[in-house]
Design an enzyme around this catalytic site. Structure first.
Site, PDB file in Angstrom:
ATOM      1  CG  ASP A  26      -1.521 -11.047   7.358  1.00 19.30           C
ATOM      2  OD1 ASP A  26      -1.962 -12.008   7.764  1.00 19.30           O
ATOM      3  OD2 ASP A  26      -1.670 -10.752   6.131  1.00 19.30           O
ATOM      4  N   GLY A  67       0.746  -1.179   0.096  1.00 21.15           N
ATOM      5  CA  GLY A  67      -0.113  -0.148  -0.120  1.00 21.15           C
ATOM      6  C   GLY A  67       0.749   1.368   0.092  1.00 21.15           C
ATOM      7  NE  ARG A  88      -8.486   6.235  10.497  1.00 18.69           N
ATOM      8  CZ  ARG A  88      -8.819   6.293   9.165  1.00 18.69           C
ATOM      9  NH1 ARG A  88      -8.309   7.267   8.247  1.00 18.69           N
ATOM     10  NH2 ARG A  88     -10.049   5.668   8.881  1.00 18.69           N
ATOM     11  CB  ALA A 114       2.920   2.635   4.701  1.00 17.62           C
ATOM     12  CG  HIS A 142     -16.584   4.381   7.385  1.00 18.14           C
ATOM     13  ND1 HIS A 142     -17.642   4.663   6.746  1.00 18.14           N
ATOM     14  CD2 HIS A 142     -15.413   5.048   6.536  1.00 18.14           C
ATOM     15  CE1 HIS A 142     -17.502   5.949   6.059  1.00 18.14           C
ATOM     16  NE2 HIS A 142     -16.256   5.973   6.106  1.00 18.14           N
ATOM     17  CG  HIS A 158     -12.821   2.147   7.804  1.00 21.90           C
ATOM     18  ND1 HIS A 158     -12.896   1.975   6.402  1.00 21.90           N
ATOM     19  CD2 HIS A 158     -12.293   3.611   8.037  1.00 21.90           C
ATOM     20  CE1 HIS A 158     -12.564   3.060   5.698  1.00 21.90           C
ATOM     21  NE2 HIS A 158     -12.217   3.756   6.558  1.00 21.90           N
ATOM     22  NE  ARG A 215     -14.656   7.785   9.282  1.00 23.20           N
ATOM     23  CZ  ARG A 215     -13.578   7.515   8.445  1.00 23.20           C
ATOM     24  NH1 ARG A 215     -12.668   6.812   8.794  1.00 23.20           N
ATOM     25  NH2 ARG A 215     -13.666   8.300   7.497  1.00 23.20           N
ATOM     26  N   GLY A 246     -12.030   8.783   0.516  1.00 24.24           N
ATOM     27  CA  GLY A 246     -12.260   9.992   0.922  1.00 24.24           C
ATOM     28  C   GLY A 246     -10.889  10.721   0.502  1.00 24.24           C
TER      29      GLY A 246
HETATM   30  C1  SIN Z   1     -14.031   7.643   3.553  1.00 24.13           C
HETATM   31  O1  SIN Z   1     -13.904   8.204   2.537  1.00 24.13           O
HETATM   32  O2  SIN Z   1     -15.094   7.646   4.489  1.00 24.13           O
HETATM   33  C2  SIN Z   1     -12.748   6.909   4.344  1.00 24.13           C
HETATM   34  C3  SIN Z   1     -11.650   7.696   4.636  1.00 24.13           C
HETATM   35  C4  SIN Z   1     -10.952   7.369   5.667  1.00 24.13           C
HETATM   36  O3  SIN Z   1     -11.126   6.358   6.081  1.00 24.13           O
HETATM   37  O4  SIN Z   1     -10.156   8.048   6.177  1.00 24.13           O
END
Ligand code: SIN
Length: 537
Positions: free
Chosen positions: A219, A14, A382, A16, A240, A347, A286, A48
């Protein structure tokens, strides 16, 4: 079986992992190991965007304040400020690799089209339509394939890290390599490298319903724990709030950016309900939003709630959210004219392997960056879109530290690495055990270790997962390893870490909410588990 040697092993593909590899390629030969095709990562599915201060109307201090507020007292303020301050340089670097973020038309003032998400007091989310992750993934993979110092090895899975203490040597513990299952052949390679960077992302698949792709099986946390690294704050699983509710949609994410553009959360009667829970309404952080939805669903007996963006023009919603619009259409929903049925799903892991902002762990030569790491940025919850930024910044800072320490990292005496021992294991004739336990772990975590917890639910989960792990140990011992068994072993180990962390926290804070201790304690403390070393199975 074959053995291979590199200067740097990067596990995960990904943001990172790919950025780590690109930076380290300036220092030596790098291999990227990835479980499936290289584009299969959580990054690839991020919709997002990436949060960063980009205008004079915003400020780093404001972004810091929003992050600390979402993190519910558990962020490390020094780390938050450092990562967010380094943000613009990482964004510039992404742009240099060819990533194109959406811009506004000249008529609308030009410049980047900055989105807004829950918990942000300003528009600061750079995005590429609603396929931001895809744009990042494709551009970084292009840069990796053009780089002669990087070898990309797909369809391979790290079984365990090889450390000097794992080998039973008296030297100071350090990382020297990894045993790696080559999925196509079932052979196990010994890969040697003095520096290993773990960037395996999260583990949403620990739960029955998740926005994450199939590769997200925690993992990295499991590997690092078995290698002896402390694991911090695993109880903070971010759900989420809005994944598409449809039997065939596999919890497809409906980006929070849609609420940033004015979508409301409404119940089956069409009534907006978020203001009953938080004055920020649908743009509350969230943890609050997911809990509110959970409560609405439970108290009304409805299977879902709805997003309502029907007040915006059709042209706007279809242009701003092309992927969401297309996907919903496949399920018979026109997002400009219909309510969108949504439910929360697992999420993001806010906790992970305890690591510095430069990925440094307690084991010399072993670094962890991205979602698998817990640097202190996210605290107990987060802030949306801070994670891609963390991955990008920490990969750069990791490479800087490695460059400064090259002499010591490469000076360890050369140790002979024994090949993988099969100990008489045979091919399995009981695959059903894997399938059954896989489903049971995920169902158990969803039912008992979800958005609202209690001591009894956690105890029940702990008992079940302990039994399942015992069965997995026996299976792992008797049969040849496969990718499926390794993933099962990892989700079960991490499920146990989540439960134990949740049991240790006798308060509610951020994403950890328990009916038995509904208030927050006066002092915010981390939960740290540090007893994985020696868990060879
Ligand atoms: C989203 O698009 O809602 C996810 C963005 C995120 O998890 O930072």
């Amino acid at each position: 079986m074959e053995s291979q040697e590199f200067d740097y092993l990067v596990i995960g593909s990904g943001i990172a992992g790919l950025l780590s590899a690109l930076h380290l390629s300036r220092l030596g030969r790098v291999a990227i190991l990835t479980k499936r095709e290289a584009f299969e990562s959580n990054t690839n599915y991020a919709q997002g965007g990436i949060a960063c201060v980009m205008t004079d109307e915003d400020s780093i201090e404001r972004h810091v304040a929003d992050t600390l507020d979402a993190g519910a007292g558990l962020c490390d303020e020094r780390i938050v400020r450092q990562i967010l301050t380094e943000g613009p340089a990482s964004i510039e670097e992404l742009i240099q690799t060819g990533i194109r973020f959406s811009v506004r038309s000249e008529g609308d003032g030009g410049g980047y089209d900055l989105g807004r998400e829950g918990g942000h007091t300003k528009r600061r989310v750079l995005h590429a339509g609603d396929l931001t992750g895809r744009e990042i993934q494709v551009s970084l993979l292009r840069a990796v394939s053009a780089n002669p110092h990087i070898t990309l090895i797909e369809h391979c899975m790290v079984i365990d890290l090889i450390t000097t203490s794992w080998l039973g040597l008296d030297d100071e513990n350090r990382c020297v390599g990894a045993y790696v299952l080559m999925r196509a052949t079932g052979k196990i390679a010994t890969m040697r490298a003095p520096v290993i960077v773990l960037a395996t992302g999260g583990g949403g698949k620990t739960y029955l319903y998740t926005s994450n792709p199939d590769v997200a099986t925690a993992d990295g946390v499991a590997l690092a724990w078995r290698a002896g690294c402390p694991i911090r704050n695993m109880e903070f699983i971010q759900f989420h709030p809005t994944c598409l509710f449809h039997p065939k949609a596999k919890s497809f994410l409906i980006s929070e950016a849609i609420r940033g553009e004015g979508a409301l959360l409404v119940n089956a009667a069409g009534e907006p309900f978020m203001h009953r829970y938080d004055e920020r309404g649908a743009l509350a952080p969230r943890d609050i939003t997911a809990r509110a939805i959970d409560n609405e669903m439970k108290s009304t007996g409805q299977a879902c709630v709805y997003l309502d963006i029907r007040h915006k023009t059709s042209a706007f919603v279809h242009t701003r959210f092309p992927n969401i619009s297309r996907t919903c259409k496949r399920f018979g929903i026109d997002i400009a004219h219909d309510l969108i049925p949504v439910v929360p799903a697992a999420h993001y892991f806010c906790g992970g392997v305890m690591a510095g902002v430069d990925g440094q762990t307690v084991i010399p030569g072993f670094y962890v960056v991205g979602e698998a790491a817990c640097t202190g940025l996210h605290g107990a919850n987060r802030l949306a879109s801070n994670s891609l930024l963390e991955g990008a910044v920490c990969a750069r800072l990791m490479a800087r530290t490695v460059a400064q320490k090259t002499a010591s990292l490469f000076s360890g005496k050369r140790i002979s690495l024994p090949p993988w021992q099969f100990h008489g294991a045979v091919p399995s004739d009981e695959e059903i055990v894997v399938e059954h336990n896989w489903n049971e772990v995920r169902q158990c975590m969803w039912d008992y270790v979800g958005i609202v917890r209690t001591d009894r639910r956690l105890d029940r989960a702990a008992r079940r997962i302990r039994n399942i792990r015992q069965e997995i140990r026996e299976y792992y011992h008797d049969y040849l390893v496969t990718g499926d068994v390794l993933e099962l072993r990892n989700i079960a180990a991490v499920a146990e870490l989540i439960i134990r962390s949740a049991q240790a926290r006798k308060e509610s804070r951020g994403l950890h909410y328990t009916l038995d201790y509904p208030g927050s304690g006066a002092v915010a403390k981390d939960t740290v588990l540090d007893d994985g070393a020696g868990e060879k199975i």
